[in-house]
Design a protein around this motif. Structure first.
Motif, PDB file in Angstrom:
ATOM      1  N   GLY A   1       3.979  -3.449   6.254  1.00 22.31           N
ATOM      2  CA  GLY A   1       4.231  -3.548   4.827  1.00 22.31           C
ATOM      3  C   GLY A   1       3.199  -4.329   4.032  1.00 22.31           C
ATOM      4  N   LYS A   2       2.013  -4.543   4.598  1.00 17.07           N
ATOM      5  CA  LYS A   2       0.996  -5.336   3.893  1.00 17.07           C
ATOM      6  C   LYS A   2       0.518  -4.645   2.619  1.00 17.07           C
ATOM      7  CE  LYS A   2      -0.671  -7.645   8.074  1.00 17.07           C
ATOM      8  NZ  LYS A   2      -1.826  -7.860   8.980  1.00 17.07           N
ATOM      9  N   LEU A   3       0.316  -3.329   2.685  1.00 19.29           N
ATOM     10  CA  LEU A   3      -0.131  -2.606   1.488  1.00 19.29           C
ATOM     11  C   LEU A   3       0.915  -2.655   0.394  1.00 19.29           C
ATOM     12  CD1 LEU A   3      -1.719   0.607   3.081  1.00 19.29           C
ATOM     13  CD2 LEU A   3      -2.899  -1.449   2.288  1.00 19.29           C
ATOM     14  N   ILE A   4       2.165  -2.573   0.794  1.00 17.06           N
ATOM     15  CA  ILE A   4       3.263  -2.564  -0.172  1.00 17.06           C
ATOM     16  C   ILE A   4       3.406  -3.927  -0.846  1.00 17.06           C
ATOM     17  CG2 ILE A   4       5.762  -2.268  -0.441  1.00 17.06           C
ATOM     18  CD1 ILE A   4       5.566  -0.405   2.057  1.00 17.06           C
ATOM     19  N   LEU A   5       3.289  -4.989  -0.051  1.00 12.24           N
ATOM     20  CA  LEU A   5       3.510  -6.323  -0.580  1.00 12.24           C
ATOM     21  C   LEU A   5       2.308  -6.867  -1.349  1.00 12.24           C
ATOM     22  CD1 LEU A   5       5.396  -7.956   2.424  1.00 12.24           C
ATOM     23  CD2 LEU A   5       6.359  -7.264   0.232  1.00 12.24           C
ATOM     24  N   PHE A   6       1.104  -6.470  -0.949  1.00 10.03           N
ATOM     25  CA  PHE A   6      -0.098  -7.048  -1.555  1.00 10.03           C
ATOM     26  C   PHE A   6      -0.900  -6.050  -2.387  1.00 10.03           C
ATOM     27  CE2 PHE A   6       0.259  -9.630   2.504  1.00 10.03           C
ATOM     28  CZ  PHE A   6       0.916 -10.684   1.881  1.00 10.03           C
ATOM     29  N   GLY A   7      -0.490  -4.794  -2.427  1.00 11.92           N
ATOM     30  CA  GLY A   7      -1.252  -3.785  -3.158  1.00 11.92           C
ATOM     31  C   GLY A   7      -0.925  -3.704  -4.635  1.00 11.92           C
ATOM     32  N   PHE A   8       0.089  -4.446  -5.061  1.00 16.83           N
ATOM     33  CA  PHE A   8       0.529  -4.388  -6.455  1.00 16.83           C
ATOM     34  C   PHE A   8       0.546  -5.799  -7.033  1.00 16.83           C
ATOM     35  CE2 PHE A   8       2.260  -0.881  -4.105  1.00 16.83           C
ATOM     36  CZ  PHE A   8       2.111   0.213  -4.948  1.00 16.83           C
ATOM     37  N   PRO A   9      -0.113  -6.037  -8.175  1.00 15.42           N
ATOM     38  CA  PRO A   9      -0.154  -7.376  -8.758  1.00 15.42           C
ATOM     39  C   PRO A   9       1.242  -7.902  -9.075  1.00 15.42           C
ATOM     40  CG  PRO A   9      -1.776  -5.944  -9.807  1.00 15.42           C
ATOM     41  CD  PRO A   9      -0.910  -5.063  -8.958  1.00 15.42           C
ATOM     42  N   LYS A  10       1.402  -9.189  -8.957  1.00 18.84           N
ATOM     43  CA  LYS A  10       2.676  -9.836  -9.261  1.00 18.84           C
ATOM     44  C   LYS A  10       3.053  -9.591 -10.715  1.00 18.84           C
ATOM     45  CE  LYS A  10       5.041 -14.300  -8.899  1.00 18.84           C
ATOM     46  NZ  LYS A  10       4.892 -15.733  -8.555  1.00 18.84           N
ATOM     47  N   GLY A  11       4.304  -9.276 -10.948  1.00 21.66           N
ATOM     48  CA  GLY A  11       4.792  -9.059 -12.299  1.00 21.66           C
ATOM     49  C   GLY A  11       4.677  -7.635 -12.783  1.00 21.66           C
ATOM     50  N   THR A  12       4.135  -6.741 -11.938  1.00 25.20           N
ATOM     51  CA  THR A  12       4.014  -5.342 -12.325  1.00 25.20           C
ATOM     52  C   THR A  12       5.167  -4.533 -11.731  1.00 25.20           C
ATOM     53  OG1 THR A  12       2.636  -4.769 -10.408  1.00 25.20           O
ATOM     54  CG2 THR A  12       1.503  -5.550 -12.392  1.00 25.20           C
ATOM     55  N   LEU A  13       5.164  -3.244 -12.004  1.00 30.78           N
ATOM     56  CA  LEU A  13       6.186  -2.359 -11.433  1.00 30.78           C
ATOM     57  C   LEU A  13       5.826  -2.069  -9.978  1.00 30.78           C
ATOM     58  CD1 LEU A  13       6.827   0.215 -14.309  1.00 30.78           C
ATOM     59  CD2 LEU A  13       8.232  -1.739 -13.644  1.00 30.78           C
ATOM     60  N   SER A  14       6.109  -3.027  -9.126  1.00 29.47           N
ATOM     61  CA  SER A  14       5.800  -2.881  -7.700  1.00 29.47           C
ATOM     62  C   SER A  14       7.016  -2.348  -6.954  1.00 29.47           C
ATOM     63  CB  SER A  14       5.395  -4.233  -7.115  1.00 29.47           C
ATOM     64  OG  SER A  14       6.455  -5.175  -7.284  1.00 29.47           O
ATOM     65  N   PRO A  15       6.796  -1.716  -5.803  1.00 27.39           N
ATOM     66  CA  PRO A  15       7.942  -1.267  -5.000  1.00 27.39           C
ATOM     67  C   PRO A  15       8.687  -2.468  -4.441  1.00 27.39           C
ATOM     68  CG  PRO A  15       5.866  -0.871  -3.836  1.00 27.39           C
ATOM     69  CD  PRO A  15       5.508  -1.361  -5.207  1.00 27.39           C
ATOM     70  N   LYS A  16      10.021  -2.447  -4.551  1.00 32.27           N
ATOM     71  CA  LYS A  16      10.833  -3.573  -4.083  1.00 32.27           C
ATOM     72  C   LYS A  16      11.925  -3.119  -3.132  1.00 32.27           C
ATOM     73  CE  LYS A  16      10.095  -6.462  -8.167  1.00 32.27           C
ATOM     74  NZ  LYS A  16      10.728  -7.165  -9.302  1.00 32.27           N
ATOM     75  N   GLY A  17      11.854  -1.930  -2.681  1.00 33.79           N
ATOM     76  CA  GLY A  17      12.854  -1.414  -1.754  1.00 33.79           C
ATOM     77  C   GLY A  17      12.294  -0.215  -1.036  1.00 33.79           C
ATOM     78  N   ILE A  18      13.041   0.288  -0.093  1.00 39.36           N
ATOM     79  CA  ILE A  18      12.672   1.473   0.668  1.00 39.36           C
ATOM     80  C   ILE A  18      13.856   2.426   0.624  1.00 39.36           C
ATOM     81  CG2 ILE A  18      11.865   2.357   2.896  1.00 39.36           C
ATOM     82  CD1 ILE A  18      11.098  -0.592   3.541  1.00 39.36           C
ATOM     83  N   PRO A  19      13.720   3.565  -0.061  1.00 39.39           N
ATOM     84  CA  PRO A  19      12.515   4.102  -0.693  1.00 39.39           C
ATOM     85  C   PRO A  19      12.257   3.519  -2.081  1.00 39.39           C
ATOM     86  CG  PRO A  19      14.323   5.620  -1.038  1.00 39.39           C
ATOM     87  CD  PRO A  19      14.858   4.510  -0.153  1.00 39.39           C
TER      88      PRO A  19
END
Length: 205
Positions: free
Chosen positions: A152-170
């Motif tokens: 999950g490194k890409l998921i956790l670190f690929g999106f800047p903090k405070g943006t619309l990042s993925p927070k669940g699966i799916p």
């Protein structure tokens, strides 16, 4: 032995600690999230519809960090190379029931939009080995590649903090043609909801 030496973690222990944190974060969010966030945080400005899909106005979108690596098939893929197209990033795991429910809808839309300025990329996570994930792709006839993101490194670190990042699966995040985060769903979605995230971005100039 000096105090500073005694407090310095061994490289292996530090690496294991990072993996542990990543695994714990993903475990808490696995197959979770109802898509009903209403505040952006950190100055982010987005609107969440009644259907649970969040969107950001064109002039207020943020870019992603690096999302690149090896696909399940062993090919190199860098999402940055897809700039100029609307990019659909879908977080999934073969073990996740909601992911199986939405997979036929993603395959349908990806096939329907062949020839359009759209690229689909899966982010496969928490599958212990690639064979399980490859079998999933074959079962649902998924026509696009997935980056293998076991920890999950890409998921956790690929999106800047405070943006619309993925927070669940799916989760599904859609980037506009400039590579900026435009929409997100924190739940399994059908083809209608997926098209509602993509179609407005295709019309943008």
């Amino acid at each position: 032995m000096s105090l500073s030496r005694g407090l310095r973690p061994a490289p292996r222990r530090a690496a294991l600690a990072v993996v542990g944190v990543l695994s714990a974060a993903l475990a808490l969010s696995a197959c979770g999230g109802d898509g009903n966030d209403t505040s952006g945080g950190n100055g982010a400005n987005f609107v969440t519809s009644k259907g649970g899909i969040s969107t950001v106005p064109k002039g207020e979108r943020a870019g992603i960090e690096e999302i690149a690596g090896e696909t399940l098939e062993g090919e190199k893929l860098d999402v940055a190379d897809l700039k100029g197209k609307v990019v659909v990033l879908n977080v999934w795991g073969s073990w996740c029931g909601p992911c199986r429910a939405e997979a036929p809808h993603f395959a349908k839309v990806a096939n329907d939009l062949k020839g359009e300025d759209v690229a689909f990329v899966g982010l496969n996570t928490r599958d212990a080995n690639k064979q399980q994930a490859l079998a999933f792709e074959a079962d649902y006839k998924i026509p696009y590649p997935s980056l293998y993101d076991r920890d999950g490194k890409l998921i956790l670190f690929g999106f800047p903090k405070g943006t619309l990042s993925p927070k669940g699966i799916p989760s599904t995040v859609v980037l506009d043609k400039e590579g900026k985060i435009a929409a997100r769903a924190l739940m399994a979605i059908d083809d209608t909801k997926l098209r509602s995230m993509i179609d407005p971005l295709l019309k943008e100039k």
